[in-house]
Design a protein around this motif. Sequence first.
Motif, PDB file in Angstrom:
ATOM      1  N   LEU A   1       0.858  -1.209  -0.020  1.00 46.50           N
ATOM      2  CA  LEU A   1      -0.016  -0.065   0.050  1.00 46.50           C
ATOM      3  C   LEU A   1       0.846   1.091  -0.082  1.00 46.50           C
ATOM      4  O   LEU A   1       1.662   1.390   0.837  1.00 46.50           O
ATOM      5  CB  LEU A   1      -0.851   0.069   1.147  1.00 46.50           C
ATOM      6  N   ILE A   2       0.504   1.958  -0.939  1.00 53.40           N
ATOM      7  CA  ILE A   2       1.400   3.237  -1.085  1.00 53.40           C
ATOM      8  C   ILE A   2       0.613   4.341  -0.292  1.00 53.40           C
ATOM      9  O   ILE A   2       1.070   5.146   0.849  1.00 53.40           O
ATOM     10  CB  ILE A   2       1.449   3.753  -2.424  1.00 53.40           C
ATOM     11  N   CYS A   3      -0.913   4.398  -0.431  1.00 49.18           N
ATOM     12  CA  CYS A   3      -1.626   5.383   0.474  1.00 49.18           C
ATOM     13  C   CYS A   3      -3.055   4.966   0.076  1.00 49.18           C
ATOM     14  O   CYS A   3      -3.629   4.242  -0.683  1.00 49.18           O
ATOM     15  CB  CYS A   3      -1.677   6.877  -0.019  1.00 49.18           C
ATOM     16  N   LEU A   4      -3.743   5.247   1.324  1.00 47.92           N
ATOM     17  CA  LEU A   4      -5.124   5.090   1.506  1.00 47.92           C
ATOM     18  C   LEU A   4      -5.871   6.307   1.638  1.00 47.92           C
ATOM     19  O   LEU A   4      -5.522   6.741   2.649  1.00 47.92           O
ATOM     20  CB  LEU A   4      -5.531   3.939   2.603  1.00 47.92           C
ATOM     21  N   LEU A   5      -6.708   6.752   0.655  1.00 51.09           N
ATOM     22  CA  LEU A   5      -7.359   8.022   0.806  1.00 51.09           C
ATOM     23  C   LEU A   5      -8.887   7.902   0.924  1.00 51.09           C
ATOM     24  O   LEU A   5      -9.443   7.015   0.078  1.00 51.09           O
ATOM     25  CB  LEU A   5      -6.874   8.964  -0.475  1.00 51.09           C
ATOM     26  N   THR A   6      -9.495   8.862   1.620  1.00 47.72           N
ATOM     27  CA  THR A   6     -10.918   8.788   1.809  1.00 47.72           C
ATOM     28  C   THR A   6     -11.513   9.913   0.817  1.00 47.72           C
ATOM     29  O   THR A   6     -10.931  11.128   0.907  1.00 47.72           O
ATOM     30  CB  THR A   6     -11.250   9.348   3.305  1.00 47.72           C
ATOM     31  N   LYS A   7     -12.663   9.497   0.273  1.00 50.84           N
ATOM     32  CA  LYS A   7     -13.272  10.550  -0.863  1.00 50.84           C
ATOM     33  C   LYS A   7     -14.471  11.263   0.076  1.00 50.84           C
ATOM     34  O   LYS A   7     -14.415  12.438   0.174  1.00 50.84           O
ATOM     35  CB  LYS A   7     -13.846   9.696  -1.966  1.00 50.84           C
TER      36      LYS A   7
END
Length: 490
Positions: free
Chosen positions: A325-331
């Motif tokens: 995982l590089i990043c986990l982003l919330t929309k």
Amino acid sequence: MAVLLQGVYSCIDDKGNYSYIDKETLFPVTISGFEDTTVVMRTVLNIDPVLNNMDDTSRYIHLWYALPTNVAGYTPKRDTLSLERKLSFTVTYETGAYKLVYELRDPKLDIYTYKDVRLTVQSDLGAGWYILKEENGETDIDYVTEEGVLKENLLASSGQERLKGKPVKMYYQSSRYSVDVENPDGTVTRLSNQRAFHVLSDQDMRTFNADNMGVFYDYEHYFYETPEVCRPQNFGAGGSYYYYAINAGKLHSLYTMSANNGKLGYARPGMYELHSDMLLSMNAAMVFDKTTSTFYNSSAAGTAMDVFGNAPAGSVSSTEMDTDLICLLTKKLAETSTGYALMKNKNKDEYYLFNISHTMAGYPFTSVDTVPSNCEILAAEVRGASIYASAIYYAKSKGDGDVLKVYKDSREEIRESELISFPGEKIAYIENIESLWGVTPAYNRLLILTNSSAGWKLYLYDTVGQTPELEETPVLVYSGRGKAGYAILR
């Protein structure tokens, strides 16, 4: 008997060998010029008392002190404020009621007179922007009011120690926070439905009273069982009752619907090390274990981390993935939250963008796309997802500053474009925010936090409808000293 009676009568009838002086003659000075007053925290209270009938001013000793009036049966502690006639006192007390006393003493006669008034302290903290920033290796908070007034260093100005290290995260809990306070006799009083700030640096984490910045819990008392390693990584909420924290790769939570003391629970059991990012829905947290390359789901009301439901035929499994995982982003945070997972293949130079629909159960990925390896978003250090557009904002170094760019989640050949340039400034944080329900006029804006040699700047840009494009001129710009790392709107 006659002799005794004579003695008694002589005492009763004796006028004495003393000279009696009325108090006005003995101590003629009177005090006036100030009455009950209300002050705001972190302001300076100035009082110049009016002293009448004072002949020799050098003869007297002055004393100002205050003490709380609501002490629940305990002996109040007196706080000396000044030994001068004029009072100039920076108010650092917690909100509440106090007795303010001015005492004038004649040391030669060892007598004194005094005047006391009621002092009410009100909070100066409320709606506005809170910027988590670093100065000299320590983290503090700047506050910009709705009127645009900057109040610097809330911790230092409140008499609190700054957090060691660099800013990580700040979260405002508007209600339902409970905290246990130890009384002087060793008993404990539980305060309920408090407002709190959860503040994390990379070396410390604490909860503060959001009305006055008094410390609720320091790191040692923040948990039921204090973790041996203090490495705060994230804090967030999935609703009014579900709170989550990641420290040293372990997941902790707080469930506020049932009785609690505001402390984070025991770490979820298991041999795992979590990525610092979380994607939260209203009642669950989606996290990624770097050890097994597996996405897990966990509720603050539970005690375990669970794997997601089985992947549909032909889909990528969310367990034991062949990717990092590089990043986990919330929309958008909702009952079913949406977001992105940007991932890299462990065995080859290949990258993927997973669209996520997160709930308490079920398979999380709605689509997967390969990201061209020449895309600049892959090397970006700061990213933020658009709420409505299929896009991710990110920072790219250019010359002596950064530019804001956008990656569009599409199958087009050219997916990235430049939006805004920030000469001489480095972008530290990006977040797409929208107005709360019922707020008019409604807005959809992009928050950009930058740093330069002059300090930090907070920019707010209107989006063009629900596209990732931005208006050229920012809606507002605020600035302050220090190196910012995170910002919230309370």
